[in-house]
Design an enzyme around this catalytic site. Sequence first.
Site, PDB file in Angstrom:
ATOM      1  N   HIS A  74       0.810  -1.234  -0.037  1.00 31.88           N
ATOM      2  CA  HIS A  74      -0.055  -0.002   0.105  1.00 31.88           C
ATOM      3  C   HIS A  74       0.859   1.113  -0.077  1.00 31.88           C
ATOM      4  O   HIS A  74       0.368   2.190   0.473  1.00 31.88           O
ATOM      5  CB  HIS A  74      -0.898   0.275   1.214  1.00 31.88           C
ATOM      6  CG  HIS A  74      -1.909  -0.800   1.301  1.00 31.88           C
ATOM      7  ND1 HIS A  74      -3.199  -0.669   0.798  1.00 31.88           N
ATOM      8  CD2 HIS A  74      -1.780  -2.225   1.678  1.00 31.88           C
ATOM      9  CE1 HIS A  74      -3.835  -2.107   0.910  1.00 31.88           C
ATOM     10  NE2 HIS A  74      -3.258  -3.026   1.332  1.00 31.88           N
ATOM     11  N   ASN A 148     -10.203  -2.591   2.403  1.00 28.71           N
ATOM     12  CA  ASN A 148     -10.173  -2.871   1.083  1.00 28.71           C
ATOM     13  C   ASN A 148     -11.527  -2.654   0.299  1.00 28.71           C
ATOM     14  O   ASN A 148     -12.515  -2.527   1.020  1.00 28.71           O
ATOM     15  CB  ASN A 148      -9.451  -4.108   0.741  1.00 28.71           C
ATOM     16  CG  ASN A 148      -7.958  -4.301   1.158  1.00 28.71           C
ATOM     17  OD1 ASN A 148      -7.435  -3.327   1.032  1.00 28.71           O
ATOM     18  ND2 ASN A 148      -7.441  -5.553   1.235  1.00 28.71           N
ATOM     19  N   HIS A 339      -3.742   1.086  12.159  1.00 28.06           N
ATOM     20  CA  HIS A 339      -3.353  -0.066  12.885  1.00 28.06           C
ATOM     21  C   HIS A 339      -4.763  -0.923  13.549  1.00 28.06           C
ATOM     22  O   HIS A 339      -5.488  -0.159  13.862  1.00 28.06           O
ATOM     23  CB  HIS A 339      -2.835   0.288  14.170  1.00 28.06           C
ATOM     24  CG  HIS A 339      -2.174  -0.774  15.029  1.00 28.06           C
ATOM     25  ND1 HIS A 339      -2.274  -2.182  14.768  1.00 28.06           N
ATOM     26  CD2 HIS A 339      -1.612  -0.802  16.278  1.00 28.06           C
ATOM     27  CE1 HIS A 339      -1.728  -2.891  15.562  1.00 28.06           C
ATOM     28  NE2 HIS A 339      -1.631  -2.205  16.567  1.00 28.06           N
TER      29      HIS A 339
HETATM   30 FE1  HDD Z   1      -2.648  -4.623   5.481  1.00 31.71          FE
HETATM   31  C1  HDD Z   1      -1.271  -1.650   5.032  1.00 31.71           C
HETATM   32  C2  HDD Z   1      -5.653  -3.281   4.400  1.00 31.71           C
HETATM   33  C3  HDD Z   1      -3.983  -7.753   5.414  1.00 31.71           C
HETATM   34  C4  HDD Z   1       0.051  -5.894   7.032  1.00 31.71           C
HETATM   35  N1  HDD Z   1      -3.056  -2.898   4.873  1.00 31.71           N
HETATM   36  C5  HDD Z   1      -2.164  -1.808   4.758  1.00 31.71           C
HETATM   37  C6  HDD Z   1      -3.162  -0.521   4.362  1.00 31.71           C
HETATM   38  C7  HDD Z   1      -4.444  -1.299   3.887  1.00 31.71           C
HETATM   39  C8  HDD Z   1      -4.481  -2.657   4.405  1.00 31.71           C
HETATM   40  C9  HDD Z   1      -5.592  -0.514   3.561  1.00 31.71           C
HETATM   41  C10 HDD Z   1      -2.669   0.507   4.093  1.00 31.71           C
HETATM   42  C11 HDD Z   1      -2.957   1.565   5.283  1.00 31.71           C
HETATM   43  C12 HDD Z   1      -2.391   3.139   5.234  1.00 31.71           C
HETATM   44  O1  HDD Z   1      -3.349   3.573   4.375  1.00 31.71           O
HETATM   45  O2  HDD Z   1      -1.528   3.248   5.633  1.00 31.71           O
HETATM   46  N2  HDD Z   1      -4.276  -5.524   5.006  1.00 31.71           N
HETATM   47  C13 HDD Z   1      -5.513  -4.839   4.657  1.00 31.71           C
HETATM   48  C14 HDD Z   1      -6.748  -5.687   4.425  1.00 31.71           C
HETATM   49  C15 HDD Z   1      -6.145  -6.852   4.867  1.00 31.71           C
HETATM   50  C16 HDD Z   1      -4.706  -6.773   5.171  1.00 31.71           C
HETATM   51  C17 HDD Z   1      -7.919  -5.345   4.028  1.00 31.71           C
HETATM   52  C18 HDD Z   1      -7.017  -8.080   4.932  1.00 31.71           C
HETATM   53  C19 HDD Z   1      -8.319  -8.300   5.403  1.00 31.71           C
HETATM   54  N3  HDD Z   1      -1.801  -6.603   6.277  1.00 31.71           N
HETATM   55  C20 HDD Z   1      -2.726  -7.804   6.008  1.00 31.71           C
HETATM   56  C21 HDD Z   1      -1.808  -8.858   7.044  1.00 31.71           C
HETATM   57  C22 HDD Z   1      -0.684  -8.203   7.177  1.00 31.71           C
HETATM   58  C23 HDD Z   1      -0.759  -6.816   6.800  1.00 31.71           C
HETATM   59  C24 HDD Z   1      -2.450 -10.248   7.005  1.00 31.71           C
HETATM   60  C25 HDD Z   1       0.182  -8.746   8.014  1.00 31.71           C
HETATM   61  C26 HDD Z   1       0.255  -9.835   8.824  1.00 31.71           C
HETATM   62  N4  HDD Z   1      -0.733  -4.101   5.841  1.00 31.71           N
HETATM   63  C27 HDD Z   1       0.244  -4.686   6.578  1.00 31.71           C
HETATM   64  C28 HDD Z   1       1.401  -3.783   6.913  1.00 31.71           C
HETATM   65  C29 HDD Z   1       1.061  -2.351   6.231  1.00 31.71           C
HETATM   66  C30 HDD Z   1      -0.326  -2.733   5.641  1.00 31.71           C
HETATM   67  C31 HDD Z   1       2.825  -4.241   6.471  1.00 31.71           C
HETATM   68  C32 HDD Z   1       1.873  -1.744   5.418  1.00 31.71           C
HETATM   69  C33 HDD Z   1       2.183  -0.167   5.868  1.00 31.71           C
HETATM   70  C34 HDD Z   1       1.326  -0.271   7.115  1.00 31.71           C
HETATM   71  O3  HDD Z   1       0.858  -1.586   7.487  1.00 31.71           O
HETATM   72  O4  HDD Z   1       1.066   0.681   7.918  1.00 31.71           O
HETATM   73  O5  HDD Z   1       1.651  -3.813   8.310  1.00 31.71           O
END
Ligand code: HDD
Length: 702
Positions: A74, A148, A339
């Site tokens: 993202h 999402n 978060h």
């Molecule tokens: Fe995630 C970012 C949505 C599963 C780990 N995720 C991130 C963002 C969105 C989502 C919208 C961007 C937030 C922003 O604008 O700063 N992610 C989802 C959805 C998931 C999902 C809807 C499943 C239902 N994500 C998911 C899993 C993991 C992560 C299973 C890890 C175990 N996601 C992350 C992250 C991010 C992230 C690596 C990257 C930047 C951040 O978090 O802040 O931690």
Amino acid sequence: MTHEQADDPKDRQLGRDRVDDTDATLTTQQGVQVDHTDDSLSIGERGPTIMEDFHAREKLTHFDHERIPERVVHARGAGAYGHFKPYDSWLSEYTSAGFLTDPARQTPVFVRFSTVAGSRGSADTVRDVRGFATKFYTRQGNYDLVGNNMPVFFIQDGVKFPDFVHAVKPEPHNEIPQAASAHDTLWDFVSLQPETLHMILWLMSDRALPRSYRMMQGFGVHTFRLVNAEGRGTFVKFHWTPKLGTHSLVWDEAQKIAGKDPDFNRRDLWDSIEAGEFPEWELGVQLVDEADESEFDFDLLDATKLIPEERVPVRPVGRMVLDRNPDNFFAETEQVAFHTANLVPGIDFSNDPLLQARNFSYLDTQLIRLGGPNFAQLPVNRPVAEVHNDQRDGYGQHRIHTSRTSYTKNTLSGGCPVLADSGAFSHYAEKIEGHKIRERSDSFKDFYSQATLFWNSMSEVEAEHLVAAFRFELGKVEDTDIRARVVEELNHVDHSLARRVAEGVGVEPPAKETTANHGRSSAALSQLNTRLDQPATRKVAILVADGVDGDGTERLVASLRAQGLIPEKLAPTAGSVRAAGGGEIAVDRAINTMASVLYDGVAVPCGSESVATLSVDGYALHFVAEAYKHAKPIACFGSGLDMLRAAGVNAELAATTEVTVHLGVVTTTAARDELPDRFTEAFAAQLAAHRVWERNTDTVPA
Ligand code: HDD
């Protein structure tokens, strides 16, 4: 842009950090005034630069440290502020969260939309899931709904997330392809991990190509839990429904926009807010009694499953409006930290293993991304609720704690900050028993039924797009074994789907079906069943040249504007054109600086001289033909019909003053003052319906 809203506590708070450089003098970071920043301090005119130049050193040092790591997923996004308000208090039976239940309470929000796979500078219109993350600055603390634009996810357990992301991201040896899922590693992963199939169908559908962030649904994806004042829990799924309906680009168009305007979705969000056309969504919930947890043929804790709306309807809760662009992209949109574990009283987790992993990952990632544990103090992240605790120090500590103590319990500070006696977050007291195991529950093992449900729910045109997307993506996969394995997987979803894909990617179509199609469908899953009656903010290109019907053109512009559309006049060159009856008409843009893919529809006004010029102008002809190819509404009046003929438009163009609509082409031979209101009304109705899918454009070159 910066118009502090007195009734918005978050905006007032941000106001304290805003820096206005108007009438200011240039200084160093230490506030020392600077009168020369073009030349370094040196010995003599052509001599070496000297260390003593503290201004140059500070300026360069700061520059050298300007970048922070982009989000691991993202990375590319755009955000805006706004507010949320519940319609009424009905949800208080289920939750104690005041921001969801008090209709008198308006809660400030910040929303960030994003793509997933691409890096920060990648194009907006790639085939991808879109993030839809909302931070509610509630009086009870920050609540983040990190969702999402698709209601399910690729994997069931977060421990697989690094595998999945490594597979979809550019390949490690050459970092190719950027922001694209059409490559071997992703499809290798998919072919070996059947739980991905349902989400993969969503990814191959039109949902992956939103026309606008303002025209996307949003989903919390997981089953969460609402908890009411008595401590009773109810399972909940969150839905955002856009006021403008859910609309998508077509693939050829999306790819072209990626070159013509890589900021297409970002610009669209920014421009509409600047123009006062505030994007709106309705928040809705699907509620399931805890007693009914096992009433479904899937597990509510499995994030690769949705609850069909026919089974549990979405009940409206409130309305969100985005009405303010950030002042500074980096400070706000880049530094915002979401978060999934930012909860407020009245909302809690379920045991969904994907959600549980996220609850670790989001806090962890901010530590590397934002450089330490004090990121919650950054203006965009700061709650409007008061913050008091014994957490101290760390990089970037902004708060000056005056207390002598930083521990609980204490007597030296009178016991402060004291423990809450009411209003505290209290974890839902779920009874859990079990052995420590590393196993997938059997209730998670039906990978195909809902993929089939989604496929069955597509309209004919959506199904065609989906097959074409599979053919494109798998067609790019070099390893034929991977292609064949994906087709085998699709054969579990639907035999005809597998065959149609196989035929396009040079793989032997499966001879017989592996799993019988259950025949069920859900109308709510087709985008064509969302709102098709909102023309507002659709962009229309009006092609003009010298000799155009000036009165008719201005009439068209005015009546499109009156209906909330955004008309722009495009001519072979910028500046203005001469109207047939005399006078000048200002031109908004030169045709060659734009493209039909950047508009929702095209209009060609009357004017024999203007039409003759445009009919031999390659840009103009391509503009009309391409809009036709992409199933966009087209309107023309008077001699404008000739331009459509020159562009090879194969709809019937009736030579009558009556307003006629055929295959989304709205025509009348009337012109000037005779141009009937019904002409623009009919055009606006076509634009509201988004695209004219019944048009056969296979023979139109693209
Ligand atoms: Fe995630 C970012 C949505 C599963 C780990 N995720 C991130 C963002 C969105 C989502 C919208 C961007 C937030 C922003 O604008 O700063 N992610 C989802 C959805 C998931 C999902 C809807 C499943 C239902 N994500 C998911 C899993 C993991 C992560 C299973 C890890 C175990 N996601 C992350 C992250 C991010 C992230 C690596 C990257 C930047 C951040 O978090 O802040 O931690």
